[in-house]
Design an enzyme around this catalytic site. Structure first.
Site, PDB file in Angstrom:
ATOM      1  N   CYS A  33       6.237  -0.174   3.767  1.00 17.24           N
ATOM      2  CA  CYS A  33       5.692  -1.387   3.141  1.00 17.24           C
ATOM      3  C   CYS A  33       6.389  -1.724   1.828  1.00 17.24           C
ATOM      4  CB  CYS A  33       4.193  -1.232   2.889  1.00 17.24           C
ATOM      5  SG  CYS A  33       3.811   0.086   1.722  1.00 17.24           S
ATOM      6  N   ASP A  35       5.811  -0.362  -1.078  1.00 22.91           N
ATOM      7  CA  ASP A  35       4.961  -0.138  -2.250  1.00 22.91           C
ATOM      8  C   ASP A  35       5.392   1.122  -3.014  1.00 22.91           C
ATOM      9  OD1 ASP A  35       3.624  -2.353  -1.474  1.00 22.91           O
ATOM     10  OD2 ASP A  35       1.846  -1.326  -0.738  1.00 22.91           O
ATOM     11  N   CYS A  59      -0.467  -2.441  -2.561  1.00 22.14           N
ATOM     12  CA  CYS A  59      -1.659  -3.077  -2.006  1.00 22.14           C
ATOM     13  C   CYS A  59      -2.933  -2.616  -2.729  1.00 22.14           C
ATOM     14  CB  CYS A  59      -1.756  -2.742  -0.516  1.00 22.14           C
ATOM     15  SG  CYS A  59      -2.201  -1.026  -0.231  1.00 22.14           S
ATOM     16  N   CYS A 103      -1.968   4.580   2.786  1.00 22.94           N
ATOM     17  CA  CYS A 103      -1.802   4.131   1.391  1.00 22.94           C
ATOM     18  C   CYS A 103      -2.261   5.207   0.419  1.00 22.94           C
ATOM     19  CB  CYS A 103      -2.599   2.852   1.135  1.00 22.94           C
ATOM     20  SG  CYS A 103      -2.297   1.565   2.351  1.00 22.94           S
TER      21      CYS A 103
END
Ligand code: FES
Length: 127
Positions: A33, A35, A59, A103
């Protein structure tokens, strides 16, 4: 979809920012992603985490888990901090949606990265 605790830590993240006198920094990115999480730790001579801050470019779940990790390990010894798993972080947040569990890896991995770096530096100074 998100628990109240996740929303709270996302909207009012604790310990955001950088530490000028940090003696351990960990940075981890998620290649899928994109991140990134960066953790700054101030560890004292007794291996206790005196202070901790984070910056997360990611996120909402990444922000909330980073915030929770800082709260869970502040004031703890590094050995204890290393036992913190992503499941424990998710549990402390009242759960995370299954699609967002990955995450929560970022913050715990950044913590491990920072402590590993700190230990390497400490050993290098001893020798
Ligand atoms: Fe990248 Fe959550 S989607 S850390």
């Amino acid at each position: 979809m998100y628990s109240e605790k996740v929303m709270d830590h996302f909207q009012n993240p604790r310990n955001v920012g950088e530490l000028e006198d940090a003696n351990a920094v960990g940075e981890v990115g998620n290649p899928t992603c994109g991140d990134i999480i960066k953790l700054y730790l101030k560890i004292d001579d007794d291996d206790m985490i005196k202070d901790i801050r984070f910056r997360t470019f990611g996120c909402g779940a990444a922000v909330a888990t980073s915030s929770m990790v800082t709260e869970l390990v502040k004031g703890k010894k590094i050995d204890e901090a290393l036992t913190l798993s992503r499941d424990k972080v998710a549990e402390a947040l009242g759960g995370l949606p299954a699609t967002k569990m990955h995450c929560s890896n970022l913050a715990t991995e950044a913590l491990q990265d920072a402590i590993e770096e700190y230990r390497k530096d400490k050993n290098a100074k001893k020798n």
